[in-house]
Design a protein around this motif. Structure first.
Motif, short mmCIF file in Angstrom:
data_model
loop_
_atom_site.label_atom_id
_atom_site.label_comp_id
_atom_site.label_asym_id
_atom_site.label_seq_id
_atom_site.Cartn_x
_atom_site.Cartn_y
_atom_site.Cartn_z
N VAL A 118 0.90 -1.26 0.06
CA VAL A 118 -0.03 0.00 0.07
C VAL A 118 0.77 1.27 -0.11
O VAL A 118 0.57 2.23 -0.39
CB VAL A 118 -1.11 -0.02 1.34
CG1 VAL A 118 -1.56 1.30 1.39
CG2 VAL A 118 -1.97 -1.07 0.92
N TYR A 119 2.19 1.36 0.52
CA TYR A 119 2.99 2.36 0.58
C TYR A 119 3.05 2.83 -0.78
O TYR A 119 3.21 4.06 -1.31
CB TYR A 119 4.22 2.16 1.29
CG TYR A 119 4.25 1.44 2.76
CD1 TYR A 119 3.02 1.78 3.61
CD2 TYR A 119 5.07 0.62 3.07
CE1 TYR A 119 2.87 0.92 4.78
CE2 TYR A 119 4.77 0.05 4.53
CZ TYR A 119 3.90 0.15 4.91
OH TYR A 119 3.62 -0.15 6.37
N ARG A 120 3.66 1.88 -1.62
CA ARG A 120 3.97 2.51 -2.83
C ARG A 120 2.93 2.98 -3.76
O ARG A 120 3.08 3.96 -4.45
CB ARG A 120 4.55 0.77 -3.83
CG ARG A 120 4.83 1.14 -5.30
CD ARG A 120 5.19 0.07 -6.08
NE ARG A 120 5.69 0.33 -7.37
CZ ARG A 120 6.93 0.84 -7.48
NH1 ARG A 120 7.87 0.93 -6.72
NH2 ARG A 120 7.31 1.07 -8.82
N ASN A 162 6.68 -6.10 9.74
CA ASN A 162 6.52 -6.13 8.36
C ASN A 162 5.55 -7.13 7.95
O ASN A 162 5.51 -8.42 8.30
CB ASN A 162 7.65 -5.91 7.61
CG ASN A 162 7.31 -5.72 6.10
OD1 ASN A 162 6.54 -4.79 5.55
ND2 ASN A 162 8.09 -6.60 5.12
N ASN A 163 4.62 -6.72 6.92
CA ASN A 163 3.77 -7.86 6.13
C ASN A 163 4.41 -7.71 4.70
O ASN A 163 4.70 -6.56 4.33
CB ASN A 163 2.45 -7.19 6.01
CG ASN A 163 1.76 -8.05 5.00
OD1 ASN A 163 1.94 -9.14 4.79
ND2 ASN A 163 0.41 -7.38 4.84
N PRO A 164 4.91 -8.83 4.37
CA PRO A 164 4.79 -10.15 4.60
C PRO A 164 5.76 -11.11 5.28
O PRO A 164 5.71 -12.24 5.40
CB PRO A 164 4.35 -10.90 2.95
CG PRO A 164 5.43 -10.17 2.46
CD PRO A 164 5.56 -8.79 2.79
N ALA A 191 2.00 0.01 12.55
CA ALA A 191 2.09 -1.02 13.76
C ALA A 191 0.72 -1.87 13.62
O ALA A 191 0.18 -2.14 14.66
CB ALA A 191 2.47 -0.32 14.98
N ALA A 192 0.41 -2.31 12.50
CA ALA A 192 -0.65 -3.01 12.20
C ALA A 192 -0.83 -4.39 13.01
O ALA A 192 -1.82 -4.93 13.41
CB ALA A 192 -0.92 -3.33 10.98
N TYR A 193 0.36 -5.00 13.18
CA TYR A 193 0.40 -6.15 13.80
C TYR A 193 1.11 -5.95 15.34
O TYR A 193 1.61 -7.05 16.07
CB TYR A 193 1.29 -6.91 13.28
CG TYR A 193 0.76 -7.25 11.86
CD1 TYR A 193 -0.34 -8.35 11.63
CD2 TYR A 193 1.30 -6.69 10.73
CE1 TYR A 193 -0.99 -8.51 10.28
CE2 TYR A 193 0.59 -6.74 9.38
CZ TYR A 193 -0.51 -7.81 9.28
OH TYR A 193 -1.10 -7.87 8.02
#
Ligand SMILES: Cc1ncc(COP(=O)(O)O)c(C=O)c1O
Length: 367
Positions: A118-120, A162-164, A191-193
């Motif tokens: 999503v950043y890109r 980080n994902n993934p 910090a989603a996780y």
């Protein structure tokens, strides 16, 4: 390319590869085991569901425009200033709002090699230039990021974990990164996780936001709180950044049922702790068992595992994916993250985890 007749999007928009979510269903009848989107196997707190349903009686009313009840509940839960919290339709919206407010043509924004996609998209959508920093051991590399900071840099995005990959940066490393950035560059700590991390050297970012002018932390209710369908996230910001985001967000960007469910979810600490505990136990077990059947697993601090398959002997990730679909199991292909030879598996419930192990054992010929 010559512009077509009729409306044309801004330059660069059509160069964006659309985000492709993980597969969510398989053809044919019968239930599938879906471990492709890092959703919680425990579901949301029953209290959140109840609060959500109770909002059905008020659907003709606009919600509180600033999501005040939720901001106040978050402020109380984490000891924050509610005025510096901005809520959004998922953390995705907040990442895009940050890009909209601070990035434009001629600006650069940095993210790491295997960083969240999503950043890109957010960078390109606002006409800015993405700069990709290589990683070390599938982990964001502070020195590589700092080496890519230029006069044009305006933002650095780090998913932590980080994902993934599931890898994380220690708080010391995050502080070192922040210390090396010019004051006008915003450090976005996604910090989603965060809730899943059980490492003593980890911090989601609250302290750095509180003590600096240029750090933003984003969080989500989609993962541990099990409210992905409601699209609910929040950002903790320095006051001027919160002010900028509030000027450009939709006036009612978070729905009433989402606000109510979020507040109730925060009150059910027990449910959240059960989810943390479940994840820690099964993450360890699954990593161990997958290694045992001959697969390499990147050590993860989150609620998923990046599982690496051998190249080219009939045991590739692509073939494993097909095999798993045949067994009605959906993991996440991660080619677009630079991992053609891996699949990402969300930690599921006990029967789901065992089903994956059984199928992959058979696939690897180790049954
Ligand atoms: C690192 C990271 N950040 C943000 C998000 C987006 O979460 P949300 O559902 O809050 O938009 C995800 C979801 O997969 C994620 O993996």
């Amino acid at each position: 390319m010559a512009a077509k007749r009729g409306p044309n999007p801004r330059p660069g928009i059509l160069d964006i590869a659309p985000y492709v979510p993980g597969t969510s269903a398989l053809p044919g009848a019968g239930k599938a085991i879906k471990l492709s989107s890092n959703e919680t196997p425990l579901g949301p707190s029953p209290r959140a569901i109840e609060a959500y349903l109770a909002e059905a009686a008020h659907l003709s009313r606009y919600p509180d425009g600033s999501a005040r009840p939720l901001r106040e509940a978050l402020a109380q839960r984490y000891g924050l200033d509610a005025a510096r919290i901005v809520c959004g339709a998922g953390s995705d919206e907040l990442l895009n709002l940050l890009a909209a407010a601070y990035l434009g043509p001629g600006d650069e924004a940095i993210y790491s090699e295997h960083g969240f996609l999503v950043y890109r998209i957010a960078i390109l959508a606002h006409g800015a230039t993405p700069i990709v920093a290589p990683e070390r051991d599938l982990t964001a590399d502070v020195d590589a990021i700092l080496a890519r900071v230029s006069d044009a840099t305006r933002m650095v995005f780090i998913a932590n974990p980080n994902n993934p990959t599931g890898t994380y940066l220690s708080f010391d490393e995050v502080k070192r990164l922040h210390a090396g950035l010019p004051a006008h560059v915003i450090l976005v700590l996604d910090a989603a996780y965060a809730e899943y991390v059980r490492a003593n050297d980890y911090e989601a970012g609250i302290e750095l936001v509180a003590t600096s002018e240029n750090t933003v932390m984003t969080r989500t209710f989609s993962k541990i709180y099990g409210l992905a369908a409601l699209r609910l996230g929040w950002a903790y910001c320095p006051a001027p950044i919160a002010d900028a985001l509030n000027r450009i967000r939709g006036p009612f960007n978070v729905t009433g049922p989402s606000i109510a469910a979020g507040v109730a979810a925060l009150q059910d600490e027990k449910h959240m702790q059960e989810a943390v505990e479940h994840n820690a136990v099964w993450r360890g077990y699954m990593a161990e068992q997958l290694e045992r059947i001959g697969l390499r697993v990147t050590p993860s601090a989150a609620n998923f595992l990046l599982v690496h398959f051998p190249e080219g002997d009939g045991k590739s990730a692509r073939e494993a994916d097909k095999f798993l679909h045949h067994h009605r199991i959906i993991l996440r292909r991660v080619e677009e993250y630079g991992f053609p030879d891996a699949l990402r598996m969300t930690i599921g419930n006990e029967p789901e985890n065992h089903a994956v192990l059984e199928a992959l054992s058979e696939f690897m010929g180790a049954a």
